[in-house]
Design a protein around this motif. Structure first.
Motif, PDB file in Angstrom:
ATOM      1  N   ASN A  35       0.806  -1.232   0.000  1.00  0.00           N
ATOM      2  CA  ASN A  35       0.000   0.000   0.000  1.00  0.00           C
ATOM      3  C   ASN A  35       0.836   1.278   0.000  1.00  0.00           C
ATOM      4  O   ASN A  35       0.401   2.316   0.506  1.00  0.00           O
ATOM      5  CB  ASN A  35      -0.980   0.011   1.185  1.00  0.00           C
ATOM      6  CG  ASN A  35      -1.923  -1.176   1.142  1.00  0.00           C
ATOM      7  OD1 ASN A  35      -2.105  -1.772   0.082  1.00  0.00           O
ATOM      8  ND2 ASN A  35      -2.518  -1.502   2.265  1.00  0.00           N
ATOM      9  N   GLU A  36       2.040   1.167  -0.555  1.00  0.00           N
ATOM     10  CA  GLU A  36       2.886   2.353  -0.651  1.00  0.00           C
ATOM     11  C   GLU A  36       2.435   3.245  -1.798  1.00  0.00           C
ATOM     12  O   GLU A  36       1.771   2.788  -2.728  1.00  0.00           O
ATOM     13  CB  GLU A  36       4.343   1.921  -0.890  1.00  0.00           C
ATOM     14  CG  GLU A  36       4.939   1.151   0.269  1.00  0.00           C
ATOM     15  CD  GLU A  36       5.872   0.033  -0.184  1.00  0.00           C
ATOM     16  OE1 GLU A  36       6.800  -0.296   0.568  1.00  0.00           O
ATOM     17  OE2 GLU A  36       5.665  -0.518  -1.264  1.00  0.00           O
ATOM     18  N   ASN A  37       2.824   4.503  -1.754  1.00  0.00           N
ATOM     19  CA  ASN A  37       2.643   5.405  -2.888  1.00  0.00           C
ATOM     20  C   ASN A  37       3.659   4.987  -3.955  1.00  0.00           C
ATOM     21  O   ASN A  37       4.849   4.932  -3.680  1.00  0.00           O
ATOM     22  CB  ASN A  37       2.900   6.849  -2.413  1.00  0.00           C
ATOM     23  CG  ASN A  37       2.592   7.878  -3.487  1.00  0.00           C
ATOM     24  OD1 ASN A  37       2.792   7.640  -4.670  1.00  0.00           O
ATOM     25  ND2 ASN A  37       2.096   9.023  -3.066  1.00  0.00           N
ATOM     26  N   ASN A 163      -7.980  -1.516   6.631  1.00  0.00           N
ATOM     27  CA  ASN A 163      -7.016  -2.376   5.965  1.00  0.00           C
ATOM     28  C   ASN A 163      -7.230  -3.792   6.493  1.00  0.00           C
ATOM     29  O   ASN A 163      -7.202  -3.974   7.710  1.00  0.00           O
ATOM     30  CB  ASN A 163      -5.602  -1.895   6.294  1.00  0.00           C
ATOM     31  CG  ASN A 163      -4.519  -2.737   5.656  1.00  0.00           C
ATOM     32  OD1 ASN A 163      -4.791  -3.583   4.830  1.00  0.00           O
ATOM     33  ND2 ASN A 163      -3.288  -2.500   6.067  1.00  0.00           N
ATOM     34  N   ALA A 190      -5.014   5.689   8.592  1.00  0.00           N
ATOM     35  CA  ALA A 190      -3.795   5.640   7.759  1.00  0.00           C
ATOM     36  C   ALA A 190      -4.092   5.970   6.297  1.00  0.00           C
ATOM     37  O   ALA A 190      -3.230   6.490   5.582  1.00  0.00           O
ATOM     38  CB  ALA A 190      -3.144   4.257   7.865  1.00  0.00           C
ATOM     39  N   TYR A 191      -5.329   5.678   5.846  1.00  0.00           N
ATOM     40  CA  TYR A 191      -5.668   5.864   4.421  1.00  0.00           C
ATOM     41  C   TYR A 191      -6.618   7.026   4.200  1.00  0.00           C
ATOM     42  O   TYR A 191      -7.227   7.141   3.141  1.00  0.00           O
ATOM     43  CB  TYR A 191      -6.255   4.550   3.865  1.00  0.00           C
ATOM     44  CG  TYR A 191      -5.260   3.434   3.973  1.00  0.00           C
ATOM     45  CD1 TYR A 191      -4.242   3.310   3.038  1.00  0.00           C
ATOM     46  CD2 TYR A 191      -5.286   2.549   5.046  1.00  0.00           C
ATOM     47  CE1 TYR A 191      -3.279   2.315   3.158  1.00  0.00           C
ATOM     48  CE2 TYR A 191      -4.335   1.549   5.177  1.00  0.00           C
ATOM     49  CZ  TYR A 191      -3.336   1.439   4.232  1.00  0.00           C
ATOM     50  OH  TYR A 191      -2.385   0.468   4.359  1.00  0.00           O
ATOM     51  N   SER A 216       3.172   7.513   5.745  1.00  0.00           N
ATOM     52  CA  SER A 216       3.697   6.377   4.977  1.00  0.00           C
ATOM     53  C   SER A 216       2.917   6.078   3.709  1.00  0.00           C
ATOM     54  O   SER A 216       3.422   5.388   2.829  1.00  0.00           O
ATOM     55  CB  SER A 216       3.681   5.108   5.830  1.00  0.00           C
ATOM     56  OG  SER A 216       4.559   5.207   6.907  1.00  0.00           O
ATOM     57  N   LYS A 217       1.670   6.519   3.618  1.00  0.00           N
ATOM     58  CA  LYS A 217       0.845   6.075   2.500  1.00  0.00           C
ATOM     59  C   LYS A 217       0.690   7.201   1.471  1.00  0.00           C
ATOM     60  O   LYS A 217       1.468   7.281   0.549  1.00  0.00           O
ATOM     61  CB  LYS A 217      -0.495   5.561   3.039  1.00  0.00           C
ATOM     62  CG  LYS A 217      -0.345   4.459   4.100  1.00  0.00           C
ATOM     63  CD  LYS A 217       0.146   3.144   3.518  1.00  0.00           C
ATOM     64  CE  LYS A 217       0.831   2.223   4.512  1.00  0.00           C
ATOM     65  NZ  LYS A 217       0.032   1.746   5.615  1.00  0.00           N
ATOM     66  N   ALA A 222       7.043   6.114   3.516  1.00  0.00           N
ATOM     67  CA  ALA A 222       7.086   4.855   4.275  1.00  0.00           C
ATOM     68  C   ALA A 222       8.500   4.544   4.785  1.00  0.00           C
ATOM     69  O   ALA A 222       8.669   4.052   5.899  1.00  0.00           O
ATOM     70  CB  ALA A 222       6.557   3.700   3.422  1.00  0.00           C
ATOM     71  N   ASN A 298      -6.206   3.048  -1.111  1.00  0.00           N
ATOM     72  CA  ASN A 298      -5.366   2.904  -2.307  1.00  0.00           C
ATOM     73  C   ASN A 298      -5.049   1.441  -2.582  1.00  0.00           C
ATOM     74  O   ASN A 298      -3.981   1.109  -3.087  1.00  0.00           O
ATOM     75  CB  ASN A 298      -4.066   3.709  -2.161  1.00  0.00           C
ATOM     76  CG  ASN A 298      -3.184   3.180  -1.051  1.00  0.00           C
ATOM     77  OD1 ASN A 298      -3.667   2.576  -0.088  1.00  0.00           O
ATOM     78  ND2 ASN A 298      -1.882   3.396  -1.153  1.00  0.00           N
ATOM     79  N   THR A 337      -2.339  -3.398  -4.110  1.00  0.00           N
ATOM     80  CA  THR A 337      -2.182  -1.953  -4.010  1.00  0.00           C
ATOM     81  C   THR A 337      -2.301  -1.333  -5.390  1.00  0.00           C
ATOM     82  O   THR A 337      -1.820  -1.912  -6.368  1.00  0.00           O
ATOM     83  CB  THR A 337      -0.792  -1.622  -3.436  1.00  0.00           C
ATOM     84  OG1 THR A 337      -0.628  -2.320  -2.208  1.00  0.00           O
ATOM     85  CG2 THR A 337      -0.631  -0.119  -3.207  1.00  0.00           C
TER      86      THR A 337
END
Ligand SMILES: *Cc1c(COP(=O)(O)O)cnc(C)c1O
Length: 357
Positions: A35-37, A163, A190-191, A216-217, A222, A298, A337
């Motif tokens: 779930n990273e950018n 999540n 977080a999202y 982090s997202k 992150a 995401n 993701t």
């Protein structure tokens, strides 16, 4: 000298069942599992970080209160500075909550959800108590309120958008829980930058609400481990007693301040991720044997007609890493993701191959 030394015999017996956290490492694959950018940092921000870093002196300890960062977070969230605490990722803040309030008591967790709540509860010597979500993954408000009345319940962990299921919880439902318990209610947002309605407006009314956020997202940090918590100042004051003084290093503080000062640079990337999520969702829906679940985050959770373990393994063999979520309530589910467009396309192509669609 001492051949009979056995570290396991010295370890806390209640931790014997824990397994170390394992992040899969597969160099060269398309990484859609965390779930990273997926995008490179906006160059103007990167430039400014390098520029400002040149003036830092790394021989000094960082500011334990991270005052500059807290000011930026206050401007971003509209929360007063004394209602903010930063951590080395929100993971650390979760552990701080467990250590300060959870040890020796019960921690309710609306499952299926982020596994770290249960892990950190155990590490802190608190008893994690799962309260299953309803079909469709909505909170079971009644069951949570009822469970919170039992025993020594200290904390309730909710995640919105959740999540790995992706669905948000309406603030009215969370207010109904806040109103009916004396436990601390932690809402992990977080999202939040991707969707769902924030519980921020409830902070003024409910001193037992804690909101968790992370850089982090949506903000692509992150690797630098920056999370934060918003709560009543009285709660923050208690948490400060267990916080490691120098938990957030000087470089991460500087990078986080720079990112927040330029946060509008991320709006375009977030929009693109949301548009690509809609397309990915439609494409998944169109594959027979695949059932995607509605999402505001995401990532997308989906169920397949084949065993999830096999889908995961065969995708990896084709160079695409996603997350196998198979477990109670998530039978044969996987989470992907939203990546860059070409990554999403490759994932879909390989998934169709694996499913023989
Ligand atoms: C990714 C994630 C976090 C972020 O953790 P950090 O330690 O801040 O990187 C927190 N909660 C949930 C539910 C997540 O999915």
């Amino acid at each position: 000298m001492n051949g009979s030394f056995d570290p396991l015999a010295l370890m806390r017996p209640d931790l014997a069942e824990l397994v170390p956290y394992r992040a899969e490492s597969h160099p060269g694959v398309v990484k859609l599992d965390a779930n990273e950018n997926p995008y490179d940092f906006p160059p103007v921000i990167l430039e400014e970080i390098w520029h400002r870093m040149g003036k830092q002196f790394f021989n000094r300890y960082p500011d334990p209160a991270a005052r500059r960062l807290v000011e930026h977070l206050s401007a971003y969230t509209g929360t007063g500075r004394d209602g903010i605490m930063v951590g080395n990722g929100s993971d650390e803040v979760i552990l701080n909550l467990m250590l300060t309030f959870g040890t020796g008591g019960r921690v309710l967790i609306a499952t299926p959800t982020f596994t770290m709540y249960g892990v950190h509860a155990r590490i802190a010597g608190a008893a994690p108590v799962p309260v299953p979500r309803r079909a469709g993954f909505a909170l079971d408000v009644e069951a949570i309120v009822k469970a919170a009345r039992k025993g020594d319940t200290r904390l309730i962990f909710l995640c919105s958008p959740n999540n790995p299921t992706g669905n948000p919880s309406p603030p009215e439902e969370i207010a109904a829980i806040l109103q009916n318990t004396r436990a601390l209610v932690v809402v992990d947002e977080a999202y939040q930058e991707f969707g769902g309605e924030s519980c921020l407006p409830l902070l003024e009314e409910y001193p037992n609400l804690v909101i968790l956020r992370t850089l982090s997202k949506a903000f692509g940090l992150a690797g630098l481990r920056i999370g934060y918590l918003l709560a009543d100042p009285a709660v923050v004051e208690l948490l400060m007693r267990t916080k490691q003084p120098y938990n957030l290093n000087a470089f991460s503080q500087l990078a986080a301040c720079t990112v927040l000062a330029h946060r509008e640079e991320f709006n375009g990337l977030i929009k693109r991720i949301l548009a690509d999520r809609e397309e990915l969702f439609r494409e998944l829906q169109a594959i027979s044997g695949v059932e995607p679940f509605p999402t505001e985050a995401n990532f997308i959770l989906f169920r397949t007609s084949l065993p999830a373990e096999r889908v995961h393994r065969e995708l990896l063999a084709r160079g695409v890493l996603i997350r196998n979520m198979h477990g109670p309530g998530l039978e044969n589910c996987l989470r992907v993701t939203v990546g860059k467009r070409d990554e999403n396309r490759l994932f879909l192509e390989k998934l169709k191959e694996v499913l023989g669609a």
